[in-house]
Design an enzyme around this catalytic site. Structure first.
Site, PDB file in Angstrom:
ATOM      1  N   GLU A  19      42.445  36.180  46.230  1.00 39.37           N
ATOM      2  CA  GLU A  19      41.407  35.854  47.297  1.00 39.37           C
ATOM      3  C   GLU A  19      42.255  36.358  48.534  1.00 39.37           C
ATOM      4  OE1 GLU A  19      40.084  31.537  49.254  1.00 39.37           O
ATOM      5  OE2 GLU A  19      39.550  32.001  47.282  1.00 39.37           O
ATOM      6  N   ARG A  74      33.130  34.971  47.948  1.00 37.90           N
ATOM      7  CA  ARG A  74      34.251  35.480  48.605  1.00 37.90           C
ATOM      8  C   ARG A  74      34.237  36.938  48.946  1.00 37.90           C
ATOM      9  NH1 ARG A  74      34.015  30.991  49.172  1.00 37.90           N
ATOM     10  NH2 ARG A  74      35.312  29.434  48.866  1.00 37.90           N
ATOM     11  N   SER A 127      44.216  29.514  49.403  1.00 36.78           N
ATOM     12  CA  SER A 127      43.861  29.470  47.881  1.00 36.78           C
ATOM     13  C   SER A 127      44.388  30.944  47.575  1.00 36.78           C
ATOM     14  CB  SER A 127      42.741  29.338  47.604  1.00 36.78           C
ATOM     15  OG  SER A 127      42.402  29.554  46.394  1.00 36.78           O
TER      16      SER A 127
END
Length: 299
Positions: free
Chosen positions: A290, A170, A220
């Site tokens: 995230e 990420r 998420s």
């Protein structure tokens, strides 16, 4: 040339526009100036004006993994969703930053190209997907990305190849250098359309069965901590279903926070902070968001 002159030339520039209509959470404060550039030339002009008028610039794609605080965003906000062209040349697909990664995946399928199946249900833009090395079901952008065209805040065009972007979980170099993704080229492999479609349908069925797609959310919320899964940690801490204001830890997937009743960005952020604090106290595990969190705090 200034903002008003650009508006007179037909630029889609608005002032003090609430950003909640553009975010997947349906929350967020106003943008001081909001523009929807349609091409690189317009971005270059907007960057020039921003430098001249000393305006900070914030880039937004599809706003699917984003929380904007109630105080909004000062300066110029560029939403790139008007830049959405997708072209196929042989086994390569080049998509502008504002194109949806889902649409890019579908274009790959239509041309019998495999490699982007994992992105079939990711709601973000191509620019956002590259920026955060988006992934799902074992695939990530870094696995198929060939190159990226970007522009600096000073207006310099740059080309990066996959190995230049320092991809990790990420993360990409673009999070550190503050440059703006303009387009990305993916290198894929020919395969049978029936196999590609079957994989895409399987991923989407799994997503629909496990994720709370029926509610607004930011996707998420946390990165997966090494050696653990976020959802089970939240469940074990007794926080699944927890509500603050109009935001709730999803009862369908504890890794998501959903907007069940006119939630504010502050509701989301308070719930995120509660989860982080509780998991740390119980497990000494730091949950790192995230989701991208931007904007000013409410006054």
């Amino acid at each position: 040339m200034d903002i008003n002159e650009l508006k007179e030339q037909g630029f889609l520039i608005n002032q003090n526009v609430s950003l909640d209509r553009f975010t997947y959470t349906k929350t967020g404060g106003p943008a001081e100036f909001l523009a929807f550039p349609k091409n690189i030339t317009q971005i270059e002009q907007l960057l020039q004006i921003a430098r001249k008028e000393n305006l900070p610039i914030t880039i937004i794609g599809n706003a699917s993994n984003l929380i904007i605080r109630e105080g909004g965003i000062q300066g110029l906000v560029l939403i790139l969703t008007e830049m959405k062209e997708i072209e196929v040349t042989g086994n390569k697909i080049t998509a502008q930053a504002g194109a949806k990664i889902i649409d890019t995946s579908e274009m790959a399928y239509e041309h019998s190209l495999s490699g982007l199946e994992f992105a079939a249900g990711i709601p973000g833009s191509v620019g956002g997907a590259v920026f955060m090395n988006a992934g799902a079901y074992g695939g990530e952008v870094k696995d198929v990305l060939k190159s990226v065209t970007a522009i600096t805040r000073q207006g310099e065009l740059k080309t990066y190849h996959n190995q230049d972007l320092q991809f990790s979980y990420r993360h990409s170099l673009l999070q550190d250098n503050d440059e703006i993704v303009l387009s990305a080229t993916f290198e894929l492999k020919p395969d049978e359309t029936t196999k590609i479609r079957a994989m895409m349908d399987d991923f989407n069925e799994r997503r629909a069965s496990k994720q709370p797609l029926e509610y607004p959310s930011c996707g998420s919320v946390f990165k997966r901590p090494e050696g653990h899964f976020t959802g089970p940690l939240i469940i074990e801490a007794g926080l699944q279903g927890k509500i603050i204001g109009g935001a709730q830890v999803s009862t369908k997937h504890a890794g998501f926070i959903v907007n069940i009743n006119h939630a504010t960005a502050t509701d989301y952020l308070d719930l995120i902070e509660l989860i982080q604090q509780t998991i740390w106290e119980k497990n000494q595990i730091r949950l790192v968001p995230e989701v991208r969190i931007i904007g000013e705090k409410a006054k």
